[in-house]
Design an enzyme around this catalytic site. Structure first.
Site, PDB file in Angstrom:
ATOM      1  N   LYS A   1     -32.407 -19.000 -29.278  1.00  0.00           N
ATOM      2  CA  LYS A   1     -32.582 -18.800 -30.726  1.00  0.00           C
ATOM      3  C   LYS A   1     -31.261 -18.386 -31.392  1.00  0.00           C
ATOM      4  O   LYS A   1     -30.512 -17.586 -30.850  1.00  0.00           O
ATOM      5  CB  LYS A   1     -33.679 -17.763 -30.970  1.00  0.00           C
ATOM      6  CG  LYS A   1     -35.069 -18.372 -30.688  1.00  0.00           C
ATOM      7  CD  LYS A   1     -36.174 -17.395 -30.946  1.00  0.00           C
ATOM      8  CE  LYS A   1     -36.265 -16.406 -29.819  1.00  0.00           C
ATOM      9  NZ  LYS A   1     -37.037 -16.881 -28.673  1.00  0.00           N
TER      10      LYS A   1
ATOM     11  N   GLU B   1     -46.048 -21.828 -23.961  1.00  0.00           N
ATOM     12  CA  GLU B   1     -46.178 -20.359 -24.087  1.00  0.00           C
ATOM     13  C   GLU B   1     -46.996 -19.971 -25.321  1.00  0.00           C
ATOM     14  O   GLU B   1     -47.298 -20.806 -26.174  1.00  0.00           O
ATOM     15  CB  GLU B   1     -44.790 -19.724 -24.149  1.00  0.00           C
ATOM     16  CG  GLU B   1     -43.946 -20.279 -25.273  1.00  0.00           C
ATOM     17  CD  GLU B   1     -43.221 -19.208 -26.056  1.00  0.00           C
ATOM     18  OE1 GLU B   1     -43.801 -18.136 -26.291  1.00  0.00           O
ATOM     19  OE2 GLU B   1     -42.074 -19.479 -26.453  1.00  0.00           O
TER      20      GLU B   1
HETATM   21  N1  PSU Z   1     -39.397 -19.942 -29.285  1.00  0.00           N
HETATM   22  C1  PSU Z   1     -39.702 -19.978 -30.618  1.00  0.00           C
HETATM   23  N2  PSU Z   1     -40.217 -18.835 -31.171  1.00  0.00           N
HETATM   24  C2  PSU Z   1     -40.443 -17.693 -30.419  1.00  0.00           C
HETATM   25  C3  PSU Z   1     -40.137 -17.666 -29.028  1.00  0.00           C
HETATM   26  C4  PSU Z   1     -39.608 -18.840 -28.516  1.00  0.00           C
HETATM   27  O1  PSU Z   1     -39.479 -20.993 -31.297  1.00  0.00           O
HETATM   28  O2  PSU Z   1     -40.913 -16.684 -30.974  1.00  0.00           O
HETATM   29  C5  PSU Z   1     -40.406 -16.391 -28.207  1.00  0.00           C
HETATM   30  C6  PSU Z   1     -40.483 -16.708 -26.715  1.00  0.00           C
HETATM   31  O3  PSU Z   1     -41.743 -16.300 -26.249  1.00  0.00           O
HETATM   32  C7  PSU Z   1     -39.373 -15.893 -26.078  1.00  0.00           C
HETATM   33  C8  PSU Z   1     -39.305 -14.721 -26.992  1.00  0.00           C
HETATM   34  O4  PSU Z   1     -39.642 -15.568 -24.743  1.00  0.00           O
HETATM   35  O5  PSU Z   1     -39.415 -15.344 -28.284  1.00  0.00           O
HETATM   36  C9  PSU Z   1     -38.040 -13.908 -26.778  1.00  0.00           C
HETATM   37  O6  PSU Z   1     -38.258 -12.572 -27.129  1.00  0.00           O
HETATM   38  P1  PSU Z   1     -37.204 -11.406 -26.725  1.00  0.00           P
HETATM   39  O7  PSU Z   1     -35.950 -11.763 -27.450  1.00  0.00           O
HETATM   40  O8  PSU Z   1     -37.842 -10.121 -27.243  1.00  0.00           O
HETATM   41  O9  PSU Z   1     -37.071 -11.444 -25.236  1.00  0.00           O
END
Ligand code: PSU
Ligand code: MN
Length: 303
Positions: free
Chosen positions: A160, A26
């Site tokens: 996360k 991604e």
């Molecule tokens: N993994 C990481 N860092 C990130 C992400 C994933 O180590 O920044 C990103 C991914 O793209 C994931 C996003 O889809 O964070 C999630 O964002 P939100 O909580 O706004 O859905």
């Protein structure tokens, strides 16, 4: 070519056609997850890790309103350094075509695109999930919805740590998403090695994971499979310490009224400051390590 908005790198296209191993990566972690210049380094080293394992890497992002499968160095530079890169999930992806923008795809958007063109493997750092305080803010990442309806074999270090990991773990079960891991009985905590949530199966080797995924494929299982891989030993942090920093970061986000798609990038960057970049080092190491594992499993799966 699937449609006029998708441009596939010829090497990736050939690999998909000939059933060779491919791993999608991604781009939101490049634009919004990591600071410059670590973001460029991680993007390039993740590609290298996939290739070392004998698979082909396909980083996915949107350049000038066009989805590119297999971003080159120049594309990665654009997403890593421009200030106006959009973070796209499924609710806003089409707007970036309309407005001819540069945009980075989240887990949700990336697996959606990857599966449409026939890629089965994907690696990231940590997936999105149910946010802390969901009772009030109703913030649940669209990553979960997309994982529930798209079959992709996803290597991550769990969700996360800034999220409500217990609710996220339960939600995965609700959505029928298998939670397996490589060499651990528990879901990892992203920056720390283990949570207390027991996975559906701890696999000790790559062959066994590959055989399991073949069953999933034969069953035509509808959702993704999460393959958890914990942060490499030397880079993992203490859970208690992480939780203290998270409380501080969440308080700050609340006081500054930061919500929606800005929240995750804000919290990650706060954590990097509070930890004196220890979380950044862990994040960097785990992303590359996940790309490597995805490459190895994919290679085995297609051999
Ligand atoms: N993994 C990481 N860092 C990130 C992400 C994933 O180590 O920044 C990103 C991914 O793209 C994931 C996003 O889809 O964070 C999630 O964002 P939100 O909580 O706004 O859905
Ligand atoms: Mn959200």
């Amino acid at each position: 070519m699937l449609n006029k908005y998708i441009k596939i790198n010829p090497k990736v296209e050939d690999a998909i056609k000939n059933k060779k191993p491919v791993v999608a990566l991604e781009s939101t972690l490049i634009s919004h997850g990591l600071p410059y210049p670590e973001n460029i380094k991680v993007a390039n080293e993740s590609i290298k890790a996939v290739e070392e394992s004998g698979s082909i890497a396909a980083t996915i992002g949107i350049i000038n309103g066009e989805i590119k499968i297999g971003l080159d160095n120049n594309d990665i530079d654009i997403l890593a350094t421009s200030t106006n890169v959009q973070k796209v999930s499924l609710h806003n992806i089409a707007l970036s075509f309309l407005n001819k923008q540069n945009a980075a795809t989240t887990v949700a958007a990336t697996i959606n695109i990857a599966s449409k063109i026939g890629i089965s493997f994907f690696a990231t750092g940590g997936i999105g999930g149910v946010h802390l305080g969901v009772e009030k803010n109703n913030d649940v990442s669209a990553d979960l919805t997309e994982l529930s309806r798209t079959r992709m074999f996803v290597v991550s270090s769990g969700a996360k740590s800034i999220l409500d990991l217990e609710k996220t773990f339960e939600m995965l079960e609700t959505y029928g998403i298998p939670r397996i891991s490589f060499n651990s009985d528990f879901m990892p905590g992203f920056w720390y090695e283990e949570t207390e949530f027991k996975v559906d199966k701890n696999f000790k080797n790559i062959d066994d994971i590959s055989n399991y995924l073949k069953i999933i494929e034969n069953l035509k299982h509808k959702s993704s499979v999460l393959i958890f891989n914990k942060v490499p030993d030397s880079k993992g942090l203490e859970k208690i310490q992480i939780e203290k920093w998270i409380n501080q970061s969440v308080d700050k986000a609340n006081s500054k009224n930061i919500t929606g798609k800005e929240l995750t990038p804000f919290l990650i960057s706060e954590m990097n400051q509070l930890s004196n970049n220890k979380t950044l080092e862990a994040n960097t190491a785990l992303i590359i390590n996940n790309a490597l594992l995805a490459g190895k499993i994919s290679k085995e799966f297609y051999s």
